[in-house]
Design an enzyme around this catalytic site. Sequence first.
Site, PDB file in Angstrom:
ATOM      1  N   GLU A  10       0.836  -1.211   0.000  1.00 22.53           N
ATOM      2  CA  GLU A  10       0.000   0.000   0.000  1.00 22.53           C
ATOM      3  C   GLU A  10       0.866   1.253   0.000  1.00 22.53           C
ATOM      4  OE1 GLU A  10      -2.411  -1.153   3.354  1.00 22.53           O
ATOM      5  OE2 GLU A  10      -3.159  -2.812   2.129  1.00 22.53           O
ATOM      6  N   SER A  23      -4.360 -12.095   3.451  1.00 30.10           N
ATOM      7  CA  SER A  23      -5.552 -12.860   3.848  1.00 30.10           C
ATOM      8  C   SER A  23      -5.218 -14.078   4.692  1.00 30.10           C
ATOM      9  CB  SER A  23      -6.388 -13.240   2.614  1.00 30.10           C
ATOM     10  OG  SER A  23      -6.838 -12.066   1.948  1.00 30.10           O
TER      11      SER A  23
HETATM   12  P1  PGA Z   1      -4.688  -8.820   4.992  1.00 31.07           P
HETATM   13  O1  PGA Z   1      -3.487  -7.735   4.972  1.00 31.07           O
HETATM   14  O2  PGA Z   1      -4.322  -9.852   6.021  1.00 31.07           O
HETATM   15  O3  PGA Z   1      -5.900  -8.045   5.347  1.00 31.07           O
HETATM   16  O4  PGA Z   1      -4.741  -9.409   3.617  1.00 31.07           O
HETATM   17  C1  PGA Z   1      -2.143  -8.117   5.104  1.00 31.07           C
HETATM   18  C2  PGA Z   1      -1.254  -6.910   4.990  1.00 31.07           C
HETATM   19  O5  PGA Z   1      -1.518  -6.025   4.176  1.00 31.07           O
HETATM   20  O6  PGA Z   1      -0.229  -6.794   5.713  1.00 31.07           O
END
Ligand code: PGA
Length: 249
Positions: free
Chosen positions: A96, A211
């Site tokens: 991100e 996830s």
């Molecule tokens: P998520 O995010 O477990 O919601 O997929 C993991 C992360 O971005 O560190």
Amino acid sequence: MRMPLIAGNWKMNGSLALVDEFGQRCANVDMPPSVEVVVLPPAPYLAAAQAAFEKTALQVGAQTLNPEPGGAYTGEVSAAMLAEFGVGYVLVGHSERRSLYHEDDEAVSARARAALDAGLSPILCVGETLEERDAGDSEAVVLSQVKAVFDTLDARQRERMVIAYEPVWAIGTGRTATPEQAQAVHAAIRACLVDYDKGLATVLRLLYGGSMKRENAAELLAQPDIDGGLIGGASLKVDDFLAICQSAG
Ligand code: PGA
């Protein structure tokens, strides 16, 4: 033997109430002693988390930092500031940050070095997009992200790193890499670390993220080169997070 590390990345979620809930619940829970557990709340909650987690096995981590030591960087937080709040780990290169805030490999390396200089351990996030996976480029992309940072570090700095493999297509999508897919990339990363130093490849922890949840954590963590998890969504629910910690023990 690598001690498993479970890190909960709250992203821009949570509240003082959630910090307190984690502090209270985790004070009364027997964490597996063989697992290191870190919660990474948003920066304004670091002081509260440090206090709330005092009687727990939880450590406090941070989600990002600015590589500059200080100055006119409105809104930013330095490595030394994080160190003052007892932060031991900080994420660098999260997908991100790479996509929304345009942090390229050079910016990620600078952040890793600033964190190391302040005594923190960076958790370097790497991972391919769906297009890159479909093109058969997963390993090439991931290894180039690893090398872009590791090439700028010396041997002692490299030993203090953690790497988190987080396929971009699995983050927040509910779509998890299969244990086999994740293990294949983790094995490739470990093989790449051998090129730096055989000992480094043996000791460095490689986390899986994307996830990961209580239902799939055990089979992912059972893979020989998966040494823990970076948990997003499931780290916001204390029961789910604790269940994942238990499955790492
Ligand atoms: P998520 O995010 O477990 O919601 O997929 C993991 C992360 O971005 O560190």
